[in-house]
Design a protein around this motif. Sequence first.
Motif, PDB file in Angstrom:
ATOM      1  N   UNK A 257       0.844  -1.191   0.000  1.00  0.00           N
ATOM      2  CA  UNK A 257       0.000   0.000   0.000  1.00  0.00           C
ATOM      3  C   UNK A 257       0.880   1.242   0.000  1.00  0.00           C
ATOM      4  N   UNK A 258       1.971   1.173   0.777  1.00  0.00           N
ATOM      5  CA  UNK A 258       2.867   2.316   0.902  1.00  0.00           C
ATOM      6  C   UNK A 258       4.276   1.831   1.248  1.00  0.00           C
TER       7      UNK A 258
ATOM      8  N   UNK B 284      -5.105   9.960   2.957  1.00  0.00           N
ATOM      9  CA  UNK B 284      -5.198  10.062   1.500  1.00  0.00           C
ATOM     10  C   UNK B 284      -5.178   8.685   0.840  1.00  0.00           C
ATOM     11  N   UNK B 285      -4.424   7.763   1.401  1.00  0.00           N
ATOM     12  CA  UNK B 285      -4.339   6.415   0.839  1.00  0.00           C
ATOM     13  C   UNK B 285      -5.714   5.767   0.763  1.00  0.00           C
ATOM     14  N   UNK B 286      -6.539   5.999   1.779  1.00  0.00           N
ATOM     15  CA  UNK B 286      -7.880   5.397   1.799  1.00  0.00           C
ATOM     16  C   UNK B 286      -8.954   6.341   1.260  1.00  0.00           C
TER      17      UNK B 286
ATOM     18  N   UNK C 154       2.284   4.906 -12.024  1.00  0.00           N
ATOM     19  CA  UNK C 154       1.012   5.222 -11.376  1.00  0.00           C
ATOM     20  C   UNK C 154       1.067   5.375  -9.870  1.00  0.00           C
ATOM     21  N   UNK C 155       2.259   5.313  -9.292  1.00  0.00           N
ATOM     22  CA  UNK C 155       2.416   5.455  -7.841  1.00  0.00           C
ATOM     23  C   UNK C 155       2.259   6.916  -7.431  1.00  0.00           C
ATOM     24  N   UNK C 156       1.566   7.154  -6.322  1.00  0.00           N
ATOM     25  CA  UNK C 156       1.444   8.489  -5.746  1.00  0.00           C
ATOM     26  C   UNK C 156       2.700   8.776  -4.905  1.00  0.00           C
TER      27      UNK C 156
ATOM     28  N   UNK D 221      -7.334   1.426   9.608  1.00  0.00           N
ATOM     29  CA  UNK D 221      -7.917   2.640   9.033  1.00  0.00           C
ATOM     30  C   UNK D 221      -8.920   2.348   7.929  1.00  0.00           C
ATOM     31  N   UNK D 222      -8.747   1.242   7.266  1.00  0.00           N
ATOM     32  CA  UNK D 222      -9.609   0.920   6.125  1.00  0.00           C
ATOM     33  C   UNK D 222     -11.077   0.797   6.536  1.00  0.00           C
TER      34      UNK D 222
END
Length: 303
Positions: A4-5, A267-269, A161-163, A302-303
Motif C-alpha cells: 500500500x505504501x 489520503x491512501x484510503x 502510477x504510484x502516488x 484505518x480501512x
Amino acid sequence: MKFDVVSFGSAVVDVFVDTDVAEKNNSISYQVGGKILIKELKFDIGGGGTNTAAAFSRLGFKTGCICKVGDDGNGEKILELLKKENVDFLGEIEKNSKSGYSIILDSKGGDRTILTYKGANDEISIKDIKKFKTKWLYLSSLLGKSFETQKKLAGIMKKRGTKIAFNPSSYLIKNKNLNSILKITDVLVLNKEEAEMLMAKNSDKRERDLLNGLYNLTKGIVVITDKDRLIKCYDGNKKFFLKPNKVKVVERTGAGDAFASGFVAGRIVGKPVKECLKLGLRESESVIRHFGAKNNLLRFKLR
C-alpha cells in the motif's frame, strides 16, 4: 512484492539525553569546559524512514521500508524493530559500515536539538533496493547518493502510477535542488520554517502566500505545520485550517513524521482533506505526549 505504501528514508538509533537545561533565546546552551549531569538517558529506534513505516503499518497498511544499515549492533536493532512492526525491509545491509545514530539533547521546555550521524543512510543506490510495487511512495530526507536514488526511483514509480508524498527537511531544502521531485509530488508536508525556506529559494518573490507559492511548485496538496499554531493546507481548490489542541508536551521528536504519515494514510484510503488533517494531528499529538517517536503511534485499522 506489492504494498500500500513504501517509506524511503533514514533509519537510526536514537539516544535521548535529558539534562534539564532550560531554553534561552531559542537556544539550548552548554557551558564550555563544564560538566553537566544527565537527568535521564533513553534509547530508541528513529529516522524518518522507520518512523513513518511503523505509523503506516500500525494503521493496517501493507508497508515496506527502504533504508540502509551497517553490519553492526545498531543495524540489528533497526531490523528487529522493522520486523516487530510488521514492515518489510526493502533496503540493504552494508558490510563494514556503521548504522545511523542520533543524539537528542532535550531541554526543560520540551524542545530538543538533534546531532545526527548519517552513516550508511546516505549510501543507498538503486541496486540496493529490492523489487516492489506500491500505491504510494513516501520520501523523507536523505542526502548524498541516497537523495539521487530517491529522485530516480520517484520518477520511475510515478510513471507506473504510484502516488508520491514528500517531507523534505531544512538541510535538504538548503543543499539540494528539489524541483524534479516537487513536480511529481502528490502530497508535500513541511513545517513553517521549511516552507519559508523552500519558498524563498524557488518561488516568485512577488508571491507572499506560502500555500499559493508552494502549490505553484508542486501542484500537489501542500500542508504546513507550525508546532502548536494553526495548521494550513491547500489542495489547489480550497484552503483548510486546523488548530491543534492544547496538550502537555513530553518530547517532540517524531511529531513531524507522525503528522505527515497520518495525513498521507488518510489520503491512501481516500479520506477528505479535512479528515486527513485531523488524523495527522491525532498522530502527532499522541506522539508528543510520550517519549520516543514511535511509542505512542496510533494502532487501528484505518480501512
